[in-house]
Design a protein around this motif. Structure first.
Motif, PDB file in Angstrom:
ATOM      1  N   ILE A  70       0.848  -1.184   0.000  1.00  0.00           N
ATOM      2  CA  ILE A  70       0.000   0.000   0.000  1.00  0.00           C
ATOM      3  C   ILE A  70       0.888   1.239   0.000  1.00  0.00           C
ATOM      4  O   ILE A  70       1.678   1.468   0.924  1.00  0.00           O
ATOM      5  N   LEU A  71       0.792   1.986  -1.066  1.00  0.00           N
ATOM      6  CA  LEU A  71       1.586   3.203  -1.171  1.00  0.00           C
ATOM      7  C   LEU A  71       0.786   4.364  -0.602  1.00  0.00           C
ATOM      8  O   LEU A  71      -0.373   4.594  -0.970  1.00  0.00           O
ATOM      9  N   LYS A  72       1.374   5.073   0.340  1.00  0.00           N
ATOM     10  CA  LYS A  72       0.697   6.180   0.986  1.00  0.00           C
ATOM     11  C   LYS A  72       1.305   7.498   0.558  1.00  0.00           C
ATOM     12  O   LYS A  72       2.519   7.600   0.355  1.00  0.00           O
ATOM     13  N   THR A  73       0.434   8.456   0.447  1.00  0.00           N
ATOM     14  CA  THR A  73       0.911   9.791   0.082  1.00  0.00           C
ATOM     15  C   THR A  73       1.580  10.450   1.273  1.00  0.00           C
ATOM     16  O   THR A  73       1.441  10.002   2.418  1.00  0.00           O
ATOM     17  N   THR A  74       2.310  11.524   0.975  1.00  0.00           N
ATOM     18  CA  THR A  74       2.967  12.271   2.048  1.00  0.00           C
ATOM     19  C   THR A  74       1.943  12.796   3.052  1.00  0.00           C
ATOM     20  O   THR A  74       2.169  12.757   4.271  1.00  0.00           O
ATOM     21  N   GLU A  75       0.788  13.247   2.543  1.00  0.00           N
ATOM     22  CA  GLU A  75      -0.257  13.764   3.430  1.00  0.00           C
ATOM     23  C   GLU A  75      -0.782  12.675   4.354  1.00  0.00           C
ATOM     24  O   GLU A  75      -1.019  12.917   5.547  1.00  0.00           O
ATOM     25  N   GLU A  76      -0.964  11.452   3.824  1.00  0.00           N
ATOM     26  CA  GLU A  76      -1.456  10.352   4.656  1.00  0.00           C
ATOM     27  C   GLU A  76      -0.452   9.968   5.728  1.00  0.00           C
ATOM     28  O   GLU A  76      -0.816   9.706   6.877  1.00  0.00           O
ATOM     29  N   LEU A  77       0.829   9.947   5.349  1.00  0.00           N
ATOM     30  CA  LEU A  77       1.871   9.625   6.328  1.00  0.00           C
ATOM     31  C   LEU A  77       1.941  10.680   7.424  1.00  0.00           C
ATOM     32  O   LEU A  77       2.109  10.368   8.610  1.00  0.00           O
ATOM     33  N   GLU A  78       1.795  11.936   7.048  1.00  0.00           N
ATOM     34  CA  GLU A  78       1.840  13.019   8.029  1.00  0.00           C
ATOM     35  C   GLU A  78       0.634  12.955   8.960  1.00  0.00           C
ATOM     36  O   GLU A  78       0.746  13.204  10.170  1.00  0.00           O
ATOM     37  N   ALA A  79      -0.518  12.588   8.409  1.00  0.00           N
ATOM     38  CA  ALA A  79      -1.723  12.466   9.233  1.00  0.00           C
ATOM     39  C   ALA A  79      -1.584  11.334  10.245  1.00  0.00           C
ATOM     40  O   ALA A  79      -1.988  11.468  11.405  1.00  0.00           O
ATOM     41  N   GLU A  80      -1.007  10.212   9.811  1.00  0.00           N
ATOM     42  CA  GLU A  80      -0.786   9.089  10.726  1.00  0.00           C
ATOM     43  C   GLU A  80       0.174   9.473  11.833  1.00  0.00           C
ATOM     44  O   GLU A  80      -0.022   9.132  12.997  1.00  0.00           O
ATOM     45  N   GLU A  81       1.229  10.186  11.487  1.00  0.00           N
ATOM     46  CA  GLU A  81       2.207  10.613  12.489  1.00  0.00           C
ATOM     47  C   GLU A  81       1.577  11.588  13.478  1.00  0.00           C
ATOM     48  O   GLU A  81       1.845  11.534  14.684  1.00  0.00           O
ATOM     49  N   ALA A  82       0.704  12.466  12.974  1.00  0.00           N
ATOM     50  CA  ALA A  82       0.031  13.414  13.858  1.00  0.00           C
ATOM     51  C   ALA A  82      -0.892  12.690  14.837  1.00  0.00           C
ATOM     52  O   ALA A  82      -0.980  13.048  16.020  1.00  0.00           O
ATOM     53  N   LYS A  83      -1.588  11.667  14.353  1.00  0.00           N
ATOM     54  CA  LYS A  83      -2.465  10.891  15.222  1.00  0.00           C
ATOM     55  C   LYS A  83      -1.671  10.172  16.306  1.00  0.00           C
ATOM     56  O   LYS A  83      -2.076  10.118  17.470  1.00  0.00           O
ATOM     57  N   LYS A  84      -0.530   9.604  15.909  1.00  0.00           N
ATOM     58  CA  LYS A  84       0.317   8.906  16.879  1.00  0.00           C
ATOM     59  C   LYS A  84       0.821   9.880  17.942  1.00  0.00           C
ATOM     60  O   LYS A  84       0.834   9.571  19.140  1.00  0.00           O
ATOM     61  N   THR A  85       1.236  11.063  17.503  1.00  0.00           N
ATOM     62  CA  THR A  85       1.719  12.071  18.450  1.00  0.00           C
ATOM     63  C   THR A  85       0.607  12.493  19.403  1.00  0.00           C
ATOM     64  O   THR A  85       0.829  12.646  20.613  1.00  0.00           O
ATOM     65  N   LEU A  86      -0.619  12.638  18.872  1.00  0.00           N
ATOM     66  CA  LEU A  86      -1.761  13.015  19.704  1.00  0.00           C
ATOM     67  C   LEU A  86      -2.043  11.940  20.753  1.00  0.00           C
ATOM     68  O   LEU A  86      -2.280  12.258  21.932  1.00  0.00           O
ATOM     69  N   LEU A  87      -2.005  10.673  20.341  1.00  0.00           N
ATOM     70  CA  LEU A  87      -2.220   9.589  21.297  1.00  0.00           C
ATOM     71  C   LEU A  87      -1.140   9.558  22.368  1.00  0.00           C
ATOM     72  O   LEU A  87      -1.426   9.416  23.561  1.00  0.00           O
ATOM     73  N   ASP A  88       0.122   9.679  21.957  1.00  0.00           N
ATOM     74  CA  ASP A  88       1.241   9.628  22.910  1.00  0.00           C
ATOM     75  C   ASP A  88       1.139  10.760  23.926  1.00  0.00           C
ATOM     76  O   ASP A  88       1.317  10.549  25.139  1.00  0.00           O
ATOM     77  N   ASN A  89       0.861  11.967  23.445  1.00  0.00           N
ATOM     78  CA  ASN A  89       0.757  13.112  24.345  1.00  0.00           C
ATOM     79  C   ASN A  89      -0.427  12.964  25.300  1.00  0.00           C
ATOM     80  O   ASN A  89      -0.330  13.293  26.486  1.00  0.00           O
ATOM     81  N   SER A  90      -1.539  12.447  24.785  1.00  0.00           N
ATOM     82  CA  SER A  90      -2.727  12.255  25.620  1.00  0.00           C
ATOM     83  C   SER A  90      -2.476  11.188  26.679  1.00  0.00           C
ATOM     84  O   SER A  90      -2.904  11.322  27.836  1.00  0.00           O
ATOM     85  N   ALA A  91      -1.791  10.113  26.280  1.00  0.00           N
ATOM     86  CA  ALA A  91      -1.480   9.045  27.237  1.00  0.00           C
ATOM     87  C   ALA A  91      -0.579   9.557  28.349  1.00  0.00           C
ATOM     88  O   ALA A  91      -0.773   9.228  29.528  1.00  0.00           O
ATOM     89  N   THR A  92       0.410  10.357  27.990  1.00  0.00           N
ATOM     90  CA  THR A  92       1.309  10.934  28.994  1.00  0.00           C
ATOM     91  C   THR A  92       0.539  11.808  29.979  1.00  0.00           C
ATOM     92  O   THR A  92       0.751  11.756  31.192  1.00  0.00           O
ATOM     93  N   TRP A  93      -0.403  12.603  29.463  1.00  0.00           N
ATOM     94  CA  TRP A  93      -1.206  13.472  30.322  1.00  0.00           C
ATOM     95  C   TRP A  93      -2.127  12.652  31.221  1.00  0.00           C
ATOM     96  O   TRP A  93      -2.289  12.936  32.408  1.00  0.00           O
TER      97      TRP A  93
END
Length: 365
Positions: free
Chosen positions: A94-117
């Motif tokens: 599955i080839l993902k666009t740059t926008e899709e990869l950035e969106a996935e990374e943003a979601k991961k960052t949001l989860l990590d930050n929320s878990a830490t809080w």
């Protein structure tokens, strides 16, 4: 299918003090132990048991022997798997666009930050010493969700993303904190010690026009059992794939929606109710008097009035009381209680907890 198998199972009986594996029907009739053991190599997954009055050491020996006997079937399945060598379907890349990869990374960052809080607020809310009822503990979990929602709102996170994060994290992290507190601090959400039972209440002869009745409460779990005695000819006739038989003791367990604070239609008896009734029935049958000494047909109905942790075992206690109230000469009184296991994922840490309820009844609990 990528799963954690194979699994296997074996039935273990005991005749004349000797263990018998996968006994015949004739052997089962002579056995004082009937236990089904299933699992993977060296790891127990499920037990189903019935027995007469046997020692704990006998049950433990049967479980360990059952795990050993399963190994032959596990080895056979593993060999078959190796010999078949099924062709794996090539996964499409599955080839993902740059926008899709950035969106996935943003979601991961949001989860990590929320878990830490969340790690900073969950212990203070769960263990502030005031959540002594199921309703209050549900309110505590709701408060955690509300605070996370407000925190993310302040961070300019959209409503859909806030709901996604709450669904992903809160329940899982609450379970993890409940387990951590038990393992590391010997602390439970309701303030009890690991071996402490909730307050008990019992009464008998509470209904005026039945043969026997009782009310049993353990914490917020409450069951009323009613006994009806009938003539020997009222035995239940059974016809199944294994043949025909008669049944002189029947245990019927009901779990109405209001027992857990829900409003829904009352329908036919479900698999859960049938299974829980069978648990209590298996506990009581070995202690009933012989038919020659007490020829009555016996029916017990256990009505779950409130449920917060093992209503099936509360029905065992209530049924014992109701049977004694009805004058049934049990060989011994029998009681039941729910035990739990809190453990780390790799089982390097584990502790047994007595009389589990609500938040403790999750994975590893």
């Amino acid at each position: 299918v990528d799963w954690a198998g194979p699994i296997s199972g074996v039935r273990v009986g005991r005749i004349g003090g000797e263990l018998v594996f996968n006994p015949t029907y004739e052997q089962q009739a002579l056995s004082d132990l009937d236990i089904i053991v299933s699992g993977t190599a060296g790891r127990l997954l499920m037990l189903e048991a019935a027995a007469t009055d046997v020692a704990d050491e006998v049950v433990s020996e049967a479980i360990i022997a059952g795990l050993d006997q399963m190994q032959g079937a596990l080895d056979l399945i593993s060999r078959m798997k190796a010999e078949l060598k099924p062709e794996l379907k090539a996964k499409k890349e599955i080839l993902k666009t740059t926008e899709e990869l950035e969106a996935e990374e943003a979601k991961k960052t949001l989860l990590d930050n929320s878990a830490t809080w969340l790690k900073t607020i969950i212990p203070g809310i769960l263990f502030d010493g005031s959540y002594y009822t199921k309703k209050e503990r549900k309110a505590a979990v709701a408060e955690i969700k509300n605070q996370l929602d407000q925190h993310l709102f302040d961070q300019k996170v959209s409503r859909s993303e806030r709901q996604w994060v709450i669904g992903k994290l809160v329940e899982t992290m609450v379970d993890a904190e409940v387990t951590r507190a038990i393992l590391e601090d010997d602390k439970r959400v309701d303030g009890r010690k690991l071996t402490e039972i909730r307050p008990l209440l019992a009464d008998v002869a509470i209904l005026p026009r039945v043969h026997g009745s009782s009310l049993f409460s353990r914490g917020e779990t409450q069951v009323m059992s009613i006994v009806t005695l009938g003539a020997p000819g009222l035995e239940q006739s059974l016809e199944s794939i294994e043949g025909t038989s008669k049944k002189r003791y029947m245990h019927h367990y009901n779990f109405p929606p209001y027992s857990v604070g829900e409003v829904s239609p009352l329908r036919g008896t479900g698999r859960r109710e049938i299974g829980h009734g069978a648990l209590a029935e298996k506990a009581i049958v070995p202690l009933l008097p012989e038919k020659e000494d007490f020829p009555y047909t016996i029916r017990v109905v256990s009505e779950t009035l409130g449920s917060n942790g093992s209503s099936s075992m509360a029905s065992t206690c209530a049924s014992t009381l109701a049977l004694m109230d009805a004058g049934v000469p049990l060989k011994k009184p029998v009681a039941g209680i729910a035990m739990g296991l809190a453990s780390s994922p790799d089982m390097s840490q584990w502790k047994i907890i007595t009389d589990i309820q609500d938040l403790e009844d999750g994975e590893g609990g």
